[in-house]
Write an enzyme that holds these catalytic residues in place. Structure first.
Site, PDB file in Angstrom:
ATOM      1  N   TYR A 165      -4.969   2.243  -7.995  1.00  0.00           N
ATOM      2  CA  TYR A 165      -3.746   1.667  -8.561  1.00  0.00           C
ATOM      3  C   TYR A 165      -2.512   2.150  -7.817  1.00  0.00           C
ATOM      4  O   TYR A 165      -2.535   3.187  -7.137  1.00  0.00           O
ATOM      5  CB  TYR A 165      -3.638   1.957 -10.060  1.00  0.00           C
ATOM      6  CG  TYR A 165      -3.242   3.373 -10.463  1.00  0.00           C
ATOM      7  CD1 TYR A 165      -4.219   4.338 -10.719  1.00  0.00           C
ATOM      8  CD2 TYR A 165      -1.903   3.732 -10.610  1.00  0.00           C
ATOM      9  CE1 TYR A 165      -3.860   5.622 -11.121  1.00  0.00           C
ATOM     10  CE2 TYR A 165      -1.538   5.014 -11.010  1.00  0.00           C
ATOM     11  CZ  TYR A 165      -2.520   5.961 -11.250  1.00  0.00           C
ATOM     12  OH  TYR A 165      -2.169   7.229 -11.644  1.00  0.00           O
ATOM     13  N   CYS A 166      -1.456   1.342  -7.917  1.00  0.00           N
ATOM     14  CA  CYS A 166      -0.144   1.738  -7.397  1.00  0.00           C
ATOM     15  C   CYS A 166       0.858   1.399  -8.498  1.00  0.00           C
ATOM     16  O   CYS A 166       0.521   1.468  -9.678  1.00  0.00           O
ATOM     17  CB  CYS A 166       0.161   1.023  -6.080  1.00  0.00           C
ATOM     18  SG  CYS A 166       0.254  -0.776  -6.255  1.00  0.00           S
ATOM     19  N   GLU A 167       2.069   1.009  -8.128  1.00  0.00           N
ATOM     20  CA  GLU A 167       3.048   0.697  -9.166  1.00  0.00           C
ATOM     21  C   GLU A 167       2.794  -0.697  -9.751  1.00  0.00           C
ATOM     22  O   GLU A 167       2.819  -0.893 -10.953  1.00  0.00           O
ATOM     23  CB  GLU A 167       4.460   0.793  -8.557  1.00  0.00           C
ATOM     24  CG  GLU A 167       5.582   0.810  -9.559  1.00  0.00           C
ATOM     25  CD  GLU A 167       5.588   2.060 -10.457  1.00  0.00           C
ATOM     26  OE1 GLU A 167       4.947   3.071 -10.110  1.00  0.00           O
ATOM     27  OE2 GLU A 167       6.217   1.993 -11.534  1.00  0.00           O
TER      28      GLU A 167
END
Ligand code: FAD
Length: 551
Positions: free
Chosen positions: A515-517
Site C-alpha cells: 500500500y501507499c497513500e
C-alpha cells in the site's frame, strides 16, 4: 390529433412535467391536474435550503403556479382538490375540494397518477409529539420555520441519515442550531458503500454535528422532571436519551398508492404501482410515474423503489408521449444521486456492492484518489473515486465519488457511461475536456478505466480494505514523512524508490499486500515485485481508504 380528456393526479414533479408535455402534443385536449396540496410544481428539492436560509424568498420555491400553468400551457389546475376514488369502468375520478368539502366526478380518457411518496412514520411510541416535523411540502417547512423563529441555539435531532436528513442537518447547522443525527444503520446514505459513507461521517462530525450510528430510536418521550425542559427526549435502543427542541423525521418515504390499490391496479412486491416500460399500469387507460411506481434497476434489472426528481420528470415526459400514441420507453433507473454536505460533495450512480451481491452479479471494486485537476495547478483536491465493474467483461456496473471539487462532473460522465453500457476500456479511452484548472491530461475517469484494465489484464491483483488477509505481509511503500504521520498496524516499510535495492528483505513464501497513500505508487511496487517473482496484491485505495474506515 384526437381531443382526449387527460386527468393527472398530483401536480408536482412527474405530474406537472406530464401535463406540460401533454399540452405540447395536443393543443385541443382537455388537461386537468388535481393537486391535494396548496401548491403545484414546487421545488421540493429546495425545501432544506429554504430552512437554512440559502434560498431566501418563499416564492422562489414556487416554480409554477396554477395561473402561470394556465397562461403558458392552458392547463386546468385545481389545487386543494383531492382525488378520492377511481371508477375504472366508468372512466371517472371522484374528487373533493379540501376547503369546501364539495365532491364531484370528472371523466377521463387517460388518467396519469403522479401521487408521489409519503414520509415514513413507523409506529415508534411518541412519534407524533409536538415539534416533530417531516419535510415533504411547503407547509411542512413553513411549520419548521415558524418553530425555529426566535429559537436560538436550539437543539434539533434529525432521525435518519438519508439525503433529506443530511441536507436538513447541514442547513440547521448553518442556522447555528445544535444538531444530532441518529441513524439505525452503521452508516448514513445507504446508496454509498460503507467506506465511502465514512467520509460523510467525518464531515458531519467536523462540522459540529453529533452522530449516533447503529442505534435506532426506541421512543420519543416527554422529559422527566430531572431532564432539561425540551419538547422531546429521543430515546435510543442503546438507552441513550437525547433532549430535543425539535425532531426532523427523515426516515425515508413510501409510495402513495392508496388510489391505485383501491382501484385494483397491480401493486408490486415493494409496494409501488407496477407499470410496463411505457409506464402503463395494469389498466391500459391508467398510467403512473414518479415516486409512486416501481422501476427496473438499470444495472441489476430487479424491481426497485428509487424516489428521485430526475426519473420522475423524465417519466412525466415519456408518459405523455405514450398517452398520445408515441411509443416512448422508460429504460430503468440508475439511481444517480448527489449531495452536498458542508464542504464535501458525495454521489453515486448505478449499483453498489450491496445491490450487486443481492443480485448475484460478480464484480470487482476499485478505489482511486486522483486529483480534481492537475496537481501543479493551485487548488487541486483528491477525489475518493470507486468504480464497480463486471469480473469477466469489464462492463461498468456502478460508481461512487466523494470530494471537495470535481465530484459532480466525474459522476455525470460515469452515469452517462453506465447508461450506454460502457466497459472500463471505454472509460480509459474517453476524450474529456482538459486544461489545468479543470482536469488532468488523464482525467480521474480515464485513470479509473486504466486501473481497471490493469486488473482485468492480470497485471495486478487487488486487495480490499475490508479483507486484508491476516497471513499476508503488509508493505508500506510511502515516503518516510508519510509513514511518520501514521500507518496500518503490522505493516513493514520500504519506500518505493528503495524497493529494487531491498528486495532481499521480503519473503518469497508469503503473499505481500502493498500500500501507499492512494494506491498508485503501490501499483508500481506491485509491478516490480510480481515481475521479480513475488506473490503480491495492491491494496486498492490504500492508506486513504483504509484510514477513513477506521474513523
Ligand atoms: P411529488 O413531486 O411528491 O408529487 C406528488 C403530488 O401528488 C403531491 O404534491 C401530493 O400532494 C399529490 N397527491 C397525492 N395523492 C393525491 C390525490 N389523491 N389527489 C390529489 N393530489 C394528490 N430528488 C432528487 O433527485 N434530488 C434532490 O436533491 C432531491 N431533494 C429532495 C428534497 C426533499 C426535501 C424532498 C421531499 C424530495 C427531494 N427529492 C430529490 C425527491 C423528489 O422531490 C421526488 O422524487 C419527486 O418530487 C417525485 O415526483 P412525483 O411527481 O412522483 O411526486
Amino acid at each position: 390529433m384526437s381531443s382526449k380528456r387527460v386527468i393527472i393526479v398530483g401536480g408536482v414533479a412527474g405530474g406537472a412535467s406530464a401535463a406540460a408535455r401533454a399540452r405540447r402534443l395536443c393543443e385541443d385536449c382537455e388537461i386537468v391536474v388535481f393537486e391535494r396540496g396548496p401548491h403545484v410544481s414546487f421545488a421540493n428539492c429546495g425545501l432544506p435550503y429554504f430552512v437554512g436560509g440559502e434560498i431566501v424568498e418563499h416564492d422562489s420555491l414556487l416554480v409554477q403556479t396554477p395561473d402561470s400553468l394556465h397562461a403558458r400551457f392552458n392547463l386546468d389546475v385545481r389545487v386543494k382538490t383531492e382525488v378520492l376514488r377511481i371508477d375504472r369502468h366508468g372512466r371517472r375520478v371522484h374528487v373533493r375540494e379540501v376547503e369546501t368539502g364539495r365532491e364531484y366526478d370528472e371523466a377521463y380518457d387517460a388518467l396519469i397518477l403522479s401521487t408521489g411518496a409519503a414520509p415514513l412514520k413507523p409506529p415508534i411510541p411518541g412519534i407524533e409529539r409536538p415539534n416533530h416535523f417531516t419535510v415533504r411540502t411547503i407547509p411542512d417547512v413553513d411549520k419548521i420555520m415558524a418553530w425555529s423563529r426566535g429559537c436560538e441555539r436550539c437543539r434539533a435531532v434529525v432521525v435518519g441519515g438519508g439525503y433529506i436528513g443530511l441536507e436538513m442537518a447541514e442547513q440547521l447547522r448553518h442556522r447555528d442550531f445544535q444538531v444530532t443525527v441518529v441513524e439505525a444503520l452503521p452508516q448514513v446514505m445507504t446508496p454509498l458503500d460503507p467506506e465511502m459513507a465514512a467520509w460523510l461521517h467525518a464531515e458531519l462530525r467536523d462540522n459540529g454535528v453529533t452522530l449516533h450510528l447503529n442505534d435506532p430510536v426506541a421512543a420519543f418521550e416527554a422529559p422527566t422532571p430531572a431532564e432539561p425542559a425540551r419538547a422531546s427526549i429521543v430515546v435510543l435502543k442503546s438507552g441513550r436519551r437525547i433532549p430535543a427542541d425539535s425532531v426532523v423525521l427523515g426516515l425515508g418515504v413510501k409510495p402513495e398508492t392508496k388510489l391505485a390499490r383501491e382501484a385494483g391496479l397491480e401493486i408490486g412486491a415493494l409496494g409501488g404501482i407496477r407499470v410496463n416500460e411505457h409506464l402503463q399500469t395494469s389498466d391500459p387507460d391508467i398510467w403512473a410515474v414518479g415516486d409512486a411506481i416501481e422501476v427496473h434497476d438499470f444495472v441489476t434489472g430487479q424491481w426497485a423503489l428509487i424516489p428521485l426528481a430526475g426519473p420522475a420528470n423524465r417519466q412525466g415526459r415519456i408518459v405523455a408521449d405514450n398517452v398520445f400514441g408515441r411509443s416512448s420507453r422508460y429504460e430503468g433507473t440508475l439511481g444517480t444521486a448527489i449531495i452536498r454536505l458542508f464542504k464535501l460533495t458525495a454521489g453515486c450512480t448505478g449499483a453498489n456492492e450491496k445491490s450487486l451481491r443481492r443480485a448475484g452479479i460478480a464484480y470487482q471494486a476499485l478505489h482511486l484518489h486522483p486529483n480534481s485537476h492537475a496537481g501543479y495547478y493551485p487548488g487541486a483536491e483528491p477525489i475518493a473515486l470507486k468504480i464497480l465493474f463486471a469480473h469477466e467483461t469489464g462492463k461498468l456496473l456502478g460508481a461512487q465519488a466523494v470530494g471537495h471539487d470535481g465530484v459532480d462532473k466525474r459522476l455525470d460522465v460515469l452515469a452517462t457511461a453506465l447508461k450506454v453500457g460502457m466497459t472500463v476500456n471505454d472509460l480509459a479511452g474517453l476524450e474529456l475536456a482538459y486544461a489545468p484548472p479543470y482536469g488532468s491530461a488523464k482525467d480521474p475517469v480515464n485513470l479509473a478505466g486504466m486501473a481497471a484494465q490493469n486488473v482485468l489484464a492480470g497485471d495486478v491483483g487487488i486487495a480490499q480494505w475490508s479483507d486484508v488477509p491476516s497471513p499476508a505481509l503488509l508493505l508500506d511503500v510511502r515516503r518516510d514523512d508519510e509513514r511518520a504521520s501514521g500507518f496500518i498496524p503490522g505493516s513493514i516499510h520500504i519506500p518505493l524508490d528503495q524497493l529494487r535495492a531491498r528486495l532481499g528483505e521480503l519473503p518469497r513464501d508469503r503473499e505481500i499486500v502493498v500500500y501507499c497513500e492512494s494506491g498508485q505508487r503501490s501499483y508500481y511496487a506491485a509491478r516490480i515485485l510480481s515481475q521479480r517473482g513475488f506473490r503480491v496484491r495492491n491494496l486498492t485505495g490504500s492508506y486513504r481508504t483504509w484510514t477513513m474506515t477506521q474513523r
